[in-house]
Design an enzyme around this catalytic site. Structure first.
Site, PDB file in Angstrom:
ATOM      1  CE  LYS A 125     -28.582  35.920  18.241  1.00  0.00           C
ATOM      2  NZ  LYS A 125     -27.577  34.994  17.666  1.00  0.00           N
TER       3      LYS A 125
HETATM    4  C1  LIG Z   1     -27.085  35.201  16.472  1.00  0.00           C
HETATM    5  C2  LIG Z   1     -25.757  34.626  16.205  1.00  0.00           C
HETATM    6  C3  LIG Z   1     -24.936  35.138  15.212  1.00  0.00           C
HETATM    7  C4  LIG Z   1     -25.369  36.259  14.299  1.00  0.00           C
HETATM    8  O1  LIG Z   1     -25.542  37.465  15.009  1.00  0.00           O
HETATM    9  P1  LIG Z   1     -26.325  38.678  14.322  1.00  0.00           P
HETATM   10  O2  LIG Z   1     -26.432  39.714  15.372  1.00  0.00           O
HETATM   11  O3  LIG Z   1     -27.634  38.141  13.884  1.00  0.00           O
HETATM   12  O4  LIG Z   1     -25.486  39.104  13.175  1.00  0.00           O
HETATM   13  C5  LIG Z   1     -23.659  34.593  15.069  1.00  0.00           C
HETATM   14  N1  LIG Z   1     -23.248  33.570  15.839  1.00  0.00           N
HETATM   15  C6  LIG Z   1     -24.022  33.051  16.801  1.00  0.00           C
HETATM   16  C7  LIG Z   1     -23.498  31.920  17.601  1.00  0.00           C
HETATM   17  C8  LIG Z   1     -25.287  33.560  17.032  1.00  0.00           C
HETATM   18  O5  LIG Z   1     -26.047  33.041  17.990  1.00  0.00           O
END
Ligand SMILES: *Cc1c(COP(=O)(O)O)cnc(C)c1O
Length: 469
Positions: A125
């Protein structure tokens, strides 16, 4: 002329952003980013997708921030010049700990891992939220108006958002998370920053409760306008666009032969990361297919294998950032599946909201397939991959290694978090305790947070009292 062609034409004009629920009042890039959710409750999408089929090969020699700049250029319209965008993408990726930003590692000649966890909070993210922090800063400088950011997190979004906005003037950030349901390290990343503009709020409920409160507060127009509220959860369009970049990056780093047929496998919760890959594919990147890898919270797996979209109960898992049942970004895919018709989107979303279920007739998976993994399998997979390749997976990335899929092509697995964020799970699976210096440093800092009931009006008054003006 089919819809897709219509969508791609009209090149050369400033990009506008339309809501998935209405065709009225398209917005500029900066407006769509500042608003997050559209006023009608829909999600923003670019009104047309650029076609990069003839361009992406020419991007092979660019470094990551340069690639990001080239990709974003047609999307920002007249809001930022190439030079401004260049400065922003450079700053956004300056805090990553490796020069490649997103290293592509090969486990064997068919299996690649794209490591998306070298940013400040050790999860993918950071790619979007470090950049979003730059967009906010530019916006505040331009308008001289403060922004209050509100979001809900199942763990990683909140810390990444906080680290994107940490200490920036003119912005405060309020992050709701389910108390006791995120990892202690994730909580420390949010609550031990020491920054005065950061407000972590532990609520007594689940992630879906937190997300509902955020949606409700964004629905209260007077409150929203008064506080100049902005969203950074996974619905912000700038996040999706920022995430498209590393699909191009990874593809360009693959040797020529696996490029002929390559599948991307993406650990999925809110459908944001994988949607970015699907959009990259629509914009001309020749990805063969995209596999949605869910944990035991498998609403998307059920949808893509049966055509039935139905909420279940959230079952806390070893991959907590994927513990969701309603995948908010699904509405963006739905918009395309329903022929870019906002009336159809509204009908489906209304029916789904009323009954918690929607049955699609002839559901079009359009390039997607899906797998799921329950908690019993996650440690086994971590163990197997460690034994086979000496590579340590975090529990989210482990969900991508479902065995039901015979590998008839090259596979790029998106590694979404560092194993160091989930040391207990890793240790019990393979007896190795993964660490990271940035996480070790947090352990000696004081935890600053509040705990509040899962109640929208209580949260609203807390925000009123602490917001930046
Ligand atoms: C947020 C997250 C996900 C899922 O991502 P999305 O965009 O919500 O599908 C998967 N793995 C980790 C480590 C995350 O932080």
């Amino acid at each position: 002329m089919d819809k897709q062609t219509a969508f791609r034409e009209n090149n050369g004009q400033t990009m506008r952003y339309v809501s998935t629920r209405s065709q009225s009042s398209p917005q500029t890039f900066t407006q769509a980013v500042a608003q997050g959710l559209a006023p009608d409750g829909g999600l923003y999408l670019p009104e047309r997708l650029p076609d990069f089929s003839d361009k992406w090969r020419g991007w092979a020699s660019l470094n990551y921030p340069e690639l990001c700049r080239e990709f974003l250029l047609p999307f920002v319209g007249e809001d930022f010049s190439k030079d401004e965008l260049d400065a922003m993408t450079r700053r956004a990726y300056a805090r990553f700990s490796v020069p490649e930003i997103a290293p592509l590692k090969s486990l064997d000649e068919k299996t690649y891992v794209l490591e998306l966890f070298h940013g400040p909070t050790l999860a993918f993210k950071d790619f979007a939220l470090q950049l979003l922090g730059e967009f906010y800063e530019a916006q505040i400088k331009r308008t001289h108006e403060a922004i209050n950011v509100l979001g809900a997190t199942s763990g990683d979004t909140g810390s990444a958002a906080i680290h994107g906005l940490l200490g920036k003037p003119g912005v405060s950030i309020f992050i709701l998370y389910p108390d006791g349901r995120i990892s202690p390290l994730q909580e420390r990343q949010m609550a031990c920053t020491g920054a005065a503009n950061v407000f972590p709020i532990a609520i007594e409920g689940t992630f879906d409760n937190a997300q509902d409160i955020v949606k409700e507060l964004f629905g209260e127009r007077a409150f929203k306008e008064d506080c100049r509220l902005s969203a950074v959860n996974s619905i912000n369009i700038s996040r999706i666009l920022a995430q498209c970049v590393y699909y191009f990056w990874a593809f360009l780093r693959l040797p020529e032969s696996p490029r002929a047929a390559v599948d991307f496998v993406v650990p999925t919760g809110n459908f944001g990361n994988i949607l970015a890959g699907w959009l990259a594919r629509k914009m001309g990147l020749p990805i063969r297919s995209l596999r949605i890898a869910t944990n035991q919270n498998d609403i998307l797996h059920r949808l893509f294998t049966t055509g039935v979209y139905e909420v279940g109960k959230v079952k806390p898992s070893l991959a907590p950032s994927m513990d969701i049942q309603v995948a908010s970004n699904f509405e963006r895919f739905l918009y395309f599946v329903e022929g870019c018709d906002p009336t159809r989107v509204r009908a489906v979303m209304d029916a789904f909201k009323r009954t918690g279920r929607y049955v699609f007739e002839n559901f079009s998976a359009d390039g997607f397939c899906a797998s799921r993994m329950d908690d019993a399998q996650i440690p086994q997979v971590i163990q197997r991959v460690y034994q086979q390749y000496g590579y340590v997976l975090d529990p989210h990335t482990a969900c991508a290694f479902a065995e039901t899929f015979a590998q008839d092509a090259a596979t790029v697995v998106l590694a979404t978090a560092s194993p160091a964020k989930f040391p207990e799970t890793i240790e019990s699976a393979i007896g190795v305790h993964p660490t990271d210096p940035s996480l070790e440093a947090l352990k000696s800092r004081p935890l600053v947070r509040v705990r509040l009931p899962a109640n929208a009006s209580g949260i609203a008054s807390y925000i009123q009292r602490h917001r930046v003006r």
